[in-house]
Design an enzyme around this catalytic site. Sequence first.
Site, PDB file in Angstrom:
ATOM      1  N   SER A 224       0.437  -1.263  -0.039  1.00  0.00           N
ATOM      2  CA  SER A 224      -0.450   0.150  -0.328  1.00  0.00           C
ATOM      3  C   SER A 224       0.395   0.807  -0.475  1.00  0.00           C
ATOM      4  O   SER A 224       1.818   1.277  -1.401  1.00  0.00           O
ATOM      5  CB  SER A 224      -0.884  -0.400   0.913  1.00  0.00           C
ATOM      6  OG  SER A 224      -1.630   0.603   0.968  1.00  0.00           O
ATOM      7  N   GLU A 356      -9.093  -4.181  -4.087  1.00  0.00           N
ATOM      8  CA  GLU A 356      -8.749  -3.194  -3.742  1.00  0.00           C
ATOM      9  C   GLU A 356      -9.734  -1.827  -3.528  1.00  0.00           C
ATOM     10  O   GLU A 356      -8.986  -1.400  -2.506  1.00  0.00           O
ATOM     11  CB  GLU A 356      -7.796  -2.101  -4.537  1.00  0.00           C
ATOM     12  CG  GLU A 356      -6.394  -3.322  -5.012  1.00  0.00           C
ATOM     13  CD  GLU A 356      -5.254  -3.520  -4.098  1.00  0.00           C
ATOM     14  OE1 GLU A 356      -5.733  -3.647  -2.874  1.00  0.00           O
ATOM     15  OE2 GLU A 356      -4.150  -4.817  -4.586  1.00  0.00           O
ATOM     16  N   HIS A 464      -8.467  -4.880  -0.001  1.00  0.00           N
ATOM     17  CA  HIS A 464      -6.752  -4.568  -0.013  1.00  0.00           C
ATOM     18  C   HIS A 464      -6.450  -5.274   0.874  1.00  0.00           C
ATOM     19  O   HIS A 464      -7.044  -5.075   2.148  1.00  0.00           O
ATOM     20  CB  HIS A 464      -7.010  -2.823  -0.093  1.00  0.00           C
ATOM     21  CG  HIS A 464      -6.091  -2.012   0.141  1.00  0.00           C
ATOM     22  ND1 HIS A 464      -5.147  -1.769  -0.570  1.00  0.00           N
ATOM     23  CD2 HIS A 464      -5.843  -1.621   0.931  1.00  0.00           C
ATOM     24  CE1 HIS A 464      -3.570  -1.147  -0.274  1.00  0.00           C
ATOM     25  NE2 HIS A 464      -3.948  -0.803   1.190  1.00  0.00           N
TER      26      HIS A 464
END
EC number: 3.1.1.3
Length: 549
Positions: A224, A356, A464
Amino acid sequence: MKLALALSLIASVAAAPTATLANGDTITGLNAIINEAFLGIPFAEPPVGNLRFKDPVPYRGSLNGQSFTAYGPSCMQQNPEGTYEENLPKVALDLVMQSKVFQAVLPNSEDCLTINVVRPPGTKAGANLPVMLWIFGGGFEIGSPTIFPPAQMVSKSVLMGKPIIHVAVNYRLASFGFLAGPDIKAEGSSNAGLKDQRLGMQWVADNIAGFGGDPSKVTIFGESAGSMSVLCHLLWNGGDNTYKGKPLFRAGIMQSGAMVPSDPVDGTYGTQIYDTLVASTGCSSASNKLACLRGLSTQALLDATNDTPGFLSYTSLRLSYLPRPDGANITDDMYKLVRDGKYASVPVIIGDQNDEGFLFGLSSLNTTTEADAEAYLRKSFIHATDADITALKAAYPSDVTQGSPFDTGILNALTPQLKRINAVLGDLTFTLSRRYFLNHYTGGPKYSFLSKQLSGLPILGTFHANDIVWQHFLLGSGSVIYNNAFIAFATDLDPNTAGLSVQWPKSTSSSQAGDNLMQISALGLYTGKDNFRTAGYNALFADPSHFFV
């Protein structure tokens, strides 16, 4: 005699490990039996007082004879309770606040610039093991190396016969590490959090040999915000990744994140956030506003920071604090730098989770109509033209069967627009920006992956950050990629030396024939083509700057 030998063996096993730093200081770590850990080693002077917001200064004190057996404090966190808006369900907020992630980052402090080294048991200087340097994620607002300990990865590396040393660096977050605005640019203090990471890499270059690591075999990896940070370091100084004439790293792994779609450090939104902080702290009338902000207590600055939007506020990924082009270290917009080949040329792995966008779309639950969706897009992307919005709406229609979680038909549509918003946010920031990077990167061998491991999970899909749970705690096909393949890549620059069930193909342009993408499912690994959602790709990246924040 046997008793004496047994006692000697016990003492040997229990003996605290040591390492000698480049300056001659000898430090002691923790013998955790399955590994040896040196935790909370300071690599920079405390970034407090006059050093708040500024570039990190290398640690100047002596560490000789000190013991490093516990993590240092996390850096100051932007409190999610202060960044959520009313449209996020309270039950979701409560779950997040009670989760492992947010509990693990406490306590925190401005004096937080420490580094952690974990090595296989018995490793000594001269072992010359490959090094994997981890950069944690959290939207540049939250996070800490303490959240996900590396024991599983280090142990797996030993079992594979490819032992590695794991390093994790702490860095400043939110306003403390990524404040923007003209005053910050004029002072040269932009992107302080990235500079913390960079100084941590330099510390590794100088000192890791004393722990048994090879400074010429460093792979940087992150998830991330950490993944985006890896990309930033590929672009740093136009692609110059050298320190004292040698490369700081020889490979990079990016888990969910590539180019940061951000305006310059003195751009409109960054300046707006800076002005908001200045006003809310009573610094507007100060002749030197930065000096005024530096004079605030930690809590006063944190309170003001918590009043600015976070990554789960209504406009979500229009982040208040993130890396921005500054004309100095990040010399231009990141998409242009990639197009122009201004990057360090190293082998890379980059990949994403299939869904995501869900985490970030969750705060748009009150976006239920076509008009709501258009208003949301216009507020999120202030540079987008009418033509951009029209193209985006056409590429991502309100038809819930085309939204995220993908491939779930009419299911998981909490509102008529949520799956649509999820798809836009996920593709822009993660999944299709990955493809953009791969289509333009020619700096070395490149491998890409897409996980659909949780495709049957209701509402969330393959969401995610689920990868870091597989990476640190679980077994399965995801763990094989995030541990075994990554370890093989760090060791041999080829993930296939992990003995995967299928050959991982090198990535090619999405327009070329042949499988070019490793896919992860609950049933195992398979390969496929990186050619889905081409209309979305064209709408988002005809001119990426139209979607900068």
